[in-house]
Design an enzyme around this catalytic site. Structure first.
Site, PDB file in Angstrom:
ATOM      1  CG  HIS A 161       8.374 -20.722   1.313  1.00 26.42           C
ATOM      2  ND1 HIS A 161       8.793 -21.781   0.928  1.00 26.42           N
ATOM      3  CD2 HIS A 161       9.021 -20.820   2.759  1.00 26.42           C
ATOM      4  CE1 HIS A 161      10.022 -22.462   1.466  1.00 26.42           C
ATOM      5  NE2 HIS A 161       9.801 -22.187   3.281  1.00 26.42           N
ATOM      6  CB  SER A 183      -0.479   1.333 -20.813  1.00 22.41           C
ATOM      7  OG  SER A 183      -2.099   1.221 -21.377  1.00 22.41           O
ATOM      8  CE  LYS A 235      -0.405  -1.125 -16.002  1.00 29.42           C
ATOM      9  NZ  LYS A 235      -0.758  -1.753 -16.830  1.00 29.42           N
ATOM     10  CD  GLU A 286       6.576  -5.818 -17.374  1.00 23.10           C
ATOM     11  OE1 GLU A 286       5.763  -6.810 -17.623  1.00 23.10           O
ATOM     12  OE2 GLU A 286       6.620  -5.385 -18.432  1.00 23.10           O
TER      13      GLU A 286
END
Ligand code: ARG
Length: 465
Positions: free
Chosen positions: A156, A277, A283, A290
């Protein structure tokens, strides 16, 4: 303008028809397999006495020449070449004259394209399996090097029990082993030659589909010509195997995304496998992970696309079946690129073991060990569970360390309190397949052996499969 069917037609094809129906843009990937299929067919025609030996020589030489022209990029495609099969046959006929015009004897593009696509799938699925194996080898290496490192195991997405990092990495490895199994299973089932089925019904000429099947290295020939030209089960099966593989890569990607956040901080990505970025200088983004997640959606789309294409088709060949290729090509290409990128990502990322272990070292993570100790001392598990649960609640509510409460408890005491020491809990997962060091040592051995056996099953590179 001359087409393959110009005999019956007074007029050539309209621009709109060509624009809508041409498949050359994507099916040129079948060129090598189309040449292989044609060579086998020519040898078959020669054995049947339909081509003389000299004619067969001339056509085979023309096929070699076409191969060379395609390889060097000098092959001239023409606007009427609706697909790669048409283009190659046109050029062979131009090169080999009379003899070339006999190439298509007893053959239809329907059995031809089915043959080509099976040859293509047999080889390319093998390639995908080989790339899965490379990722598994990286997981094995990282698992071996992780040694005794541990992290929280989750259910969970809540911390549950500590597990070895090696155990966690191999969980993905075993899922990928099932993907290899599925790919090879699909390869085995598609290893059937449709060549000789003709347009749909076979031929009046003395062709021998068994012989051409053997020539092409297929395990068998088709049993039914209608089935041979219209069966695309192998495309759907391959796409399911690739979809599930893509889903596994997606789950791995999702994990890397979580683990590389400041909130988790379990991994740092190598510069070469991360992106920056354009606006935010601080970043470092997990774009490979992804896209592993994102592209799974697209590959699943490839699968649902072919199933929808197939579902209403009457026997036998229908032009709809031309829609079998793009999803298959796309899924093979995307999973191949994803596998290579994920292999690099996993090979180069740095695990922050200290941070993982800190997260796993909450004394509450050893609550099950306390309950199991009580079980060993004769207490029914339900009662033990309630007793330990009460202590955890007490500890949280009154802000007293759990170890203190455990030590003071008449049924637990000092020996029990020791179970709460950092790093202790994971060593107690000793059952086969469990998350502790002894079980994982065995698992590492078994996994390594599985990879060796799978490498054997996949076969050596360049054996044409
Ligand atoms: N390009 C076609 C395909 O991929 C070849 C078969 C065409 N056959 C036909 N009867 N029109 O399916």
């Amino acid at each position: 303008m001359s087409t393959l069917w110009h005999g019956r037609f007074e007029e050539g094809p309209s621009d709109e028809l060509l624009a809508f129906t041409v498949s050359l843009g994507f099916d040129r990937r079948l060129a090598a397999d189309d040449l292989a299929g044609s060579r086998a067919h020519v040898r078959g025609l020669a054995r049947a006495g339909i081509l003389s030996d000299e004619e067969a020589e001339v056509v085979l030489a023309a096929l070699d020449r076409v191969e060379e022209e395609l390889r060097t990029g000098v092959f001239q495609f023409e606007p009427t070449d609706e697909d790669i099969h048409t283009a190659i046959e046109r050029r062979v006929t131009a090169l080999a004259g009379e003899a070339g015009a006999k190439l298509h004897t007893g053959r239809s593009r329907n059995d031809q394209v089915a043959t080509d696509l099976r040859l293509w799938a047999r080889r390319e699925l093998t390639g995908v399996a080989r790339r899965v194996l490379a990722l598994q080898r990286t997981l094995l290496e990282r698992a071996r090097e992780a040694g005794p490192a541990y992290l929280p195991g989750y259910t969970h997405l809540q911390r549950a029990q500590p597990v070895l990092l090696a155990h966690h990495l191999l969980a993905h490895g075993w899922a990928l082993a099932r993907d290899v199994d599925r790919l090879l299973d699909c390869r085995r089932r598609l290893d059937v030659s449709p060549l000789g089925a003709g347009a749909l019904a076979g031929s009046s000429l003395p062709l021998d589909p068994d012989a051409t099947a053997a020539d092409l290295g297929f395990a068998a020939r088709f049993e039914n010509s209608l089935d041979a030209v219209s069966d695309r089960d192998f495309v759907a099966e391959a796409l399911f195997a690739l979809s599930l593989l893509a889903v596994h890569l997606s789950r791995m990607g999702e994990e890397v995304i979580l683990w590389s956040t400041d909130e988790f901080g379990f991994v740092r990505l190598d510069d070469a496998y991360a992106t920056g970025s354009s606006m935010l200088p601080q970043k470092k983004n997990p774009d490979i992970a992804e896209l592993a997640r994102g592209k799974a959606g697209r590959v699943i789309g490839d699968l649902t696309g072919i199933l929808a294409t197939m579902k209403g088709l009457p026997l036998s060949y229908n032009r709809d079946l031309q829609e079998d290729k793009e999803p298959l090509f796309d899924a093979v290409e995307q999973t191949s690129l994803g596998l290579a990128a994920m292999t690099g990502l996993y090979a180069t990322m740095t695990f922050d073991v200290e941070r993982m272990q800190q997260a796993a070292d909450s004394p509450y993570a050893a609550a099950t060990d306390l309950a199991e100790l009580l079980v060993e001392r004769g207490k029914p598990f339900r009662e033990a569970h309630a007793l330990v649960g009460g202590l955890v609640r007490d500890s949280l509510e009154r802000h007293v360390p759990l170890a203190e409460l455990v030590e003071a408890h008449p049924e637990l005491g000092a020996e029990a309190a020791e179970l709460l020491a950092p790093g202790r809990s994971v060593t107690r997962r000793t059952t086969p397949g469990g998350a502790g060091p002894d079980a994982v040592a065995v698992q590492l051995e078994r996994f390594a052996r599985r990879l060796e056996a799978d490498a054997e099953r996949i076969g050596p590179e360049g054996d044409g499969r």
